[in-house]
Design a protein around this motif. Sequence first.
Motif, mmCIF file in Angstrom:
data_model
loop_
_atom_site.group_PDB
_atom_site.id
_atom_site.type_symbol
_atom_site.label_atom_id
_atom_site.label_comp_id
_atom_site.label_asym_id
_atom_site.label_seq_id
_atom_site.Cartn_x
_atom_site.Cartn_y
_atom_site.Cartn_z
ATOM 1 N N LEU A 1 -19.606 -6.661 16.980
ATOM 2 C CA LEU A 1 -19.272 -7.854 17.752
ATOM 3 C C LEU A 1 -17.787 -8.195 17.630
ATOM 4 O O LEU A 1 -17.148 -8.573 18.613
ATOM 5 N N GLN A 2 -17.239 -8.054 16.432
ATOM 6 C CA GLN A 2 -15.829 -8.434 16.218
ATOM 7 C C GLN A 2 -14.896 -7.508 16.993
ATOM 8 O O GLN A 2 -13.917 -7.954 17.570
ATOM 9 N N GLN B 1 -13.121 -24.791 3.948
ATOM 10 C CA GLN B 1 -14.217 -23.871 4.256
ATOM 11 C C GLN B 1 -14.081 -23.414 5.703
ATOM 12 O O GLN B 1 -13.504 -24.112 6.528
ATOM 13 N N ALA B 2 -14.548 -22.222 5.966
ATOM 14 C CA ALA B 2 -14.416 -21.667 7.317
ATOM 15 C C ALA B 2 -15.528 -20.659 7.521
ATOM 16 O O ALA B 2 -16.125 -20.176 6.556
ATOM 17 N N SER B 3 -15.787 -20.347 8.786
ATOM 18 C CA SER B 3 -16.821 -19.339 9.040
ATOM 19 C C SER B 3 -16.489 -18.582 10.320
ATOM 20 O O SER B 3 -15.779 -19.088 11.198
ATOM 21 N N GLY B 4 -17.010 -17.362 10.370
ATOM 22 C CA GLY B 4 -16.888 -16.586 11.600
ATOM 23 C C GLY B 4 -17.924 -17.079 12.604
ATOM 24 O O GLY B 4 -18.660 -18.034 12.344
ATOM 25 N N ARG C 1 -19.394 -16.862 5.985
ATOM 26 C CA ARG C 1 -18.874 -18.191 5.643
ATOM 27 C C ARG C 1 -18.025 -18.065 4.384
ATOM 28 O O ARG C 1 -18.357 -17.315 3.472
ATOM 29 N N ILE C 2 -16.932 -18.839 4.374
ATOM 30 C CA ILE C 2 -16.009 -18.766 3.232
ATOM 31 C C ILE C 2 -15.763 -20.175 2.724
ATOM 32 O O ILE C 2 -15.681 -21.120 3.511
ATOM 33 N N ASP D 1 -9.064 -21.204 11.586
ATOM 34 C CA ASP D 1 -8.823 -21.244 10.137
ATOM 35 C C ASP D 1 -8.355 -19.870 9.680
ATOM 36 O O ASP D 1 -9.035 -18.866 9.919
ATOM 37 N N ALA D 2 -7.186 -19.858 9.020
ATOM 38 C CA ALA D 2 -6.627 -18.580 8.566
ATOM 39 C C ALA D 2 -6.852 -18.441 7.065
ATOM 40 O O ALA D 2 -6.679 -19.390 6.313
ATOM 41 N N LEU D 3 -7.248 -17.231 6.647
ATOM 42 C CA LEU D 3 -7.441 -16.952 5.221
ATOM 43 C C LEU D 3 -6.261 -16.129 4.713
ATOM 44 O O LEU D 3 -5.923 -15.094 5.297
ATOM 45 N N TYR D 4 -5.638 -16.608 3.652
ATOM 46 C CA TYR D 4 -4.513 -15.891 3.042
ATOM 47 C C TYR D 4 -4.922 -15.445 1.643
ATOM 48 O O TYR D 4 -5.298 -16.271 0.808
#
Length: 1458
Positions: free
Chosen positions: A1147-1148, A932-935, A1335-1336, A1416-1419
């Motif tokens: 923001l990003q 799990q990961a989040s910005g 959130r992922i 955390d990288a999302l592929y």
Amino acid sequence: TNIYFPCSESDITQKGYEKKRSKLIGAFLPKAPGMDPSVPHERRTPVTPGSSSRYHRRRSSGSRDERYRSDVHTEAVQAALAKQKERGKMAVPMPSKRRSLVVQSSMDAYTPPDTSSGSEEEGSMQGEGTPTSSQGSINMENWISRAIHGSTTSSTTSSSSTQSGGSGAASRLADVMGQTHLENHSTPPDVTSYTTDSIQVERPQGSTTASKATPKYGNAELMETGDGVPVGGRVSAKIQQLVNTLKRPKRPPLREFFVDDFEELLEVQQPDPNQPKAEGAQMLAMRGEQLGVVTNWPPSLEAALQRWGTISPKAPCLTTMDTNGKPLYILTYGKLWVRSMKVAYNILHKLGSKQEPMVRPGDRVALVFPNNDPAAFMVAFYGCLLAELVPVPIEVPLTRKDAGSQQIGFLLGSCGVTVALTSDACHKGLPKSTTGEIPQFKGWPKLLWFVTESKHLSKPPRDWFPHIKDANNDTAYIEYKTCKDGSVLGVTVMRIALLTHCQALTQSCGYTEAETIVNVLDFKKDVGLWHGILTSVMNMMHVISIPYSLMKVNPLSWIQKVCQYKAKVACVKSRDMHWALVAHKDQRDINLSSLRMLVVADGSNPWSISSCDAFLNVFQSKGLKPEVICPCASSPEALTVAIRRPTDDSNQPPGRGVLSMQGLSHGVIRVDSEEKLSVLTLQDVGTAMPGALMCVVKPDGVPQLCKTDEIGELCVCSVATGTSYYGLSGMTKNTFEVFPMNSVGAPISEYPFTRTGLLGFVGPGGLCFIAGKMDGLMVVGGRRHNADDIVATALAVEPMKFVYRGRIAVFSITVLHDERIVVVAEQRPDSTEEDSFQWMSRVLQAIDGIHQVGVYCLALVPSNTLPKTPLGGIHLSETKQLFLEGSLHPCNVLMCPHTCVTNLPKPRQKQPEIGPASVMVGNLVSGKRIAQASGRDLGQMEDNDQARKFLFLSEVLQWRAQTTPDHVLYTLLNSRGTIASSLSCVQLHKRAEKIATMLAERGHLQDGDHVALVYPPGIDLIAAFYGCLYAGCVPITVRPPHPQNIATTLPTVKMIVEVSRSACMMTTAVICKLLRSKEASAAVDVRTWPPVLDTDDLPKKKPPLLYKPSNPDTLAYLDFSVSTTGMLAGVKMSHTATSAFCRSIKLQCELYPSREVAICLDPYCGLGFVIWCLCSVYSGHQSILIPPSELEVNPALWLLAVSQYKVRDTFCSYSVMELCTKGLGLQTESLKSRGLDLSRVRTCVVVAEERPRIALTQSFSKLFKDLGLHPRAVSTSFGCRVNLAICLQGTSGPDPTTVYVDMRALRHDRVRLVERGSPHSLPLMESGKILPGVRIIIANPETKGPLGDSHLGEIWVCSGHNASGYFTVYGDEALQSDHFNSRLSFGDTQTIWARTGYLGFLRRTELTDASGERHDALYVVGALDEAMELRGMRYHPIDIETSVIRTHKNLKIIVQEE
């Protein structure tokens, strides 16, 4: 008996053991008289032409498996096991040193000296020696008669069994000789085939009588030592421990790195229990008749030439023909002798200097002569023999790119050829460079071209005379041979072999002095050379040579010459007989009664029998006697293998075999009836050559004798065969030094045999039958098929009508670990496509019916387009290469993989799902974190974002219109790069007010009505959107129909308008006109459109009051998109989500009013629409809008704008990136000179809803690197229907990372990270950074349980800017709730997630993000909807597309346009 060497008091090391062993064994080694036993030597046996022995070279086992062919593995201990000279003495058995199967010692330790040779008598079975052919024929006849009487009961013994009831221990010699490291045997062990029990090794010894039991070496048990060395019990624990460590290698053995997962998945074809098995007795070797040396036979071929050149100088030797069939030139024996001497003298003395001659005796020289000049060739060939040089006859290279010419060049290079002999005419015809020099052909060594015409040569002095010796073991000539794979080998033939072969041919063909022989064959090699150049000179015969060019003009020419010269013998191929048949048309004056022998050079081909029969049928009435037709079998390695003798005894009819194709495919002989379709009729090719010994061995593995009813490879033991492949000692061993074994594993002869490359059997009376060639063998699904048989079947389907001149090629290619058959044929120029497909389907049926095998691909090419061999045949390996490269360019293709690929991967068995709780516990136990990961957290981010205080975008616009009225928000560029129009805050606000008025007055719309906005990319679209917000309507952006393609694009517009329930449409005047056009009414029913409002004509007054929504959770707009699978999906975006979305992007990407952002993408859905229409209003930055359609006119428009406006952030689509890559690939220099500079670009984001196209982004980065573009700047975003932007590479944070995953593991929904460049690796690029507030989690799509880090699963997202649901007419609530309101089944079961429908994985990297945490990288791997599940495995279309694109450069455009 086992011999163990007890250790001395102290422990013994390996080196000490070796030393001690050699000392102990030394006493027992045989000492040849006058020779130091420690020196490896070659034994030379005196050779008499009459003896059946042959000259011996180094010997070793003849294991055939060429994949493991290597001399390097031969151990240099050849003398240690040599048998004692005196046969009677008891043999002393040696411990066989067997190496561990795991530890591969260094190769150098096993490299033999160059002259290594075992003793010839080692392992011979004297008593069992070689039975006479009569014994063999009795067995065979019994068997044949049994087969005819229908006794085909299957025996239980397997034909491949190598066990015997021998003397106690089971004999495994057959395996051991081929596969274990005994002292003198070449192949490494096949680790896969051993059982756990100890390997028992036997060495057969010569015994005085056949009845005596053969003493064997003991079954020394393999003790637990590192090298498998038998040792005593007194080994210290330390050394034992050391040895045990050695036995367990630190790394896995090399093959383990290359284990192909695929092999486990393939269906292993189970052998059919009913398949025919060989049941006959073991065959016996067949001996040809004694070679009777006639007293006046010359002692060498040069001596024969000298004799006839001096005794009968006027006797004609060779008559050449012109293309009209007139005699061109008669070469007499006198002329041949004188000219050959002249050539010999000039080569030896006139090249180079006296001190440093260019060519010395023993050197190789190339002979390059055209097919119409046999006289010049003959003079050059005999000139080389007289000069003791080695001629290498090759074909004339016509162009620098001849088929196979490069391989010929490699052969010349390896033979060390520096001089090429050629004729004057040929030299003139060779391709020349501008300076007049002959260029170096591709792959060829540098050659000196030497013209052999007498006029160019100086006369030898009177005192010079060639040195004429008796035939010896020097190399006489090298004949080239093209292998199955296209490589060219040189077969060396010794002088004694050359002479003995001529003598054997003379005896078997009954040649006498001054006979006339007509030769149609290629005189440079094979049967044409042996009869027409060599044996003819030995017997002073007169050869009439018919060139191929004359045969093309007049196929009857050879028959006319036989009549004209009353020739006794003719050498032809079945093709020449076939052409003569077609052309003869009742010519009256043909009389073939003078012929006593018609040698059919390719008589061993399965289709030759029909030509022979038809020829006899037609020409018997013209005097042709049936016994004259003499088919022969030959190969470059074994020379003439067998030939039918021309007998007057008509009582002995020629042999015929009608064999079942089914049986042949299983390697057994089963007699069948001729009525059946699936039979192969074979004619005999006579008996073995005089002085030769012939046997048939199994075609692969250990050379074990076949049974009488088994097909195998013919092997010949004779002086008259080739000696080696020049310079290739390993391959030579496997072909020229074969020791066939009987069933107990004993060699049948002490002399080596040569493999002929011919498959067949020996029938009754010692008659040989050839069923095919090793080179043409294709093993499909465990059954053997012969390429020639399949050619014959294909040609039998209306041959003259369709296939151009019978030009057809059959070969196999490997697909899914098995061979598949490919048929390529040239079609006649006048055939239609219908003819082609009719023929193709009939061929498929015929091959299936007769051979019971499917054809993988049938390709037809235009006539005369397949690569040719010099004599006009099809160059098979070159054709195969073109097929594999995709350069064959067929005009018709029929692919039938479904009929022949029967070993498809096993369907993946999905394991019963492990419960989500177990998965989570498993991850925790193994120390893997949950994926799990989040910005960044939006709540904790402090920034001076004034827009935050407004709940609605419409309010933000009003606030900006008041506070910064003249600040420009949007600038639209045209194709020339100039500003087409722009909008400031106040201009946009005023325009939106007018549109709101129009909607209320003309559209009579209520709050919450839906409005379709059909606009081209531009400013009108933005104004219309805010106008809808001001009026309280819900806008839907729709891509307008394409004016040139209304029929396909307008129905989509209509569908979106209807599905979105739009109350009215807004558009421009141009599109209004288009919607009412004739083309539009032909495509859709225009009467059902809702009202269409033209915003080019706006009312002047402003609305009385702007609409202010009361609830931020109400609908702001609808986002409709057509997915790649053709699904139209609209999602609802609330005011809250829209504002949160804009804030997250602000923001990003750090967007402020002072920033400028260049945007070049379609603004109709997803993130593209948000960036084009919404972000500028929220963040206040200026958007430079570039419609992608303008790039078709000016591809550099986008990048020039980025450079000109000094833009730091830019957004584009993949199509735009591709347009730039293709359109500007060659213009980077000119763009640089125009001042294009991309060095200020900080982020260049590709907006996408798919896996990143890494190849495209990398080529874009590389291409524009010279213009200052930083490769780190290029990245991608990722969004989907449930959340329009999950990831977006921002300004801060680490660069996007790339990982390589195993593609095969991915099919099983597993992620296996591999190194770059590994086989089956697939690069995946991170899809940008996770946006703030997002959130992922990665969840199992079936069990909905959370997965661990680097596990493949569905990407689930939780965010303030998630869409609030699908907008559908039918209101499919189940679908909606599942996609937008899912909960995990275990762990955090409270959070509500949206399911993206995409497979991907999260991986924690070593990099740190802006907050200092590990990143955390999302592929993203691909969409679940798009993926195809085949046989339980998941395939993504993009991967298949990539594979297709890679096959050919021209495919890129096609696939991507589609």
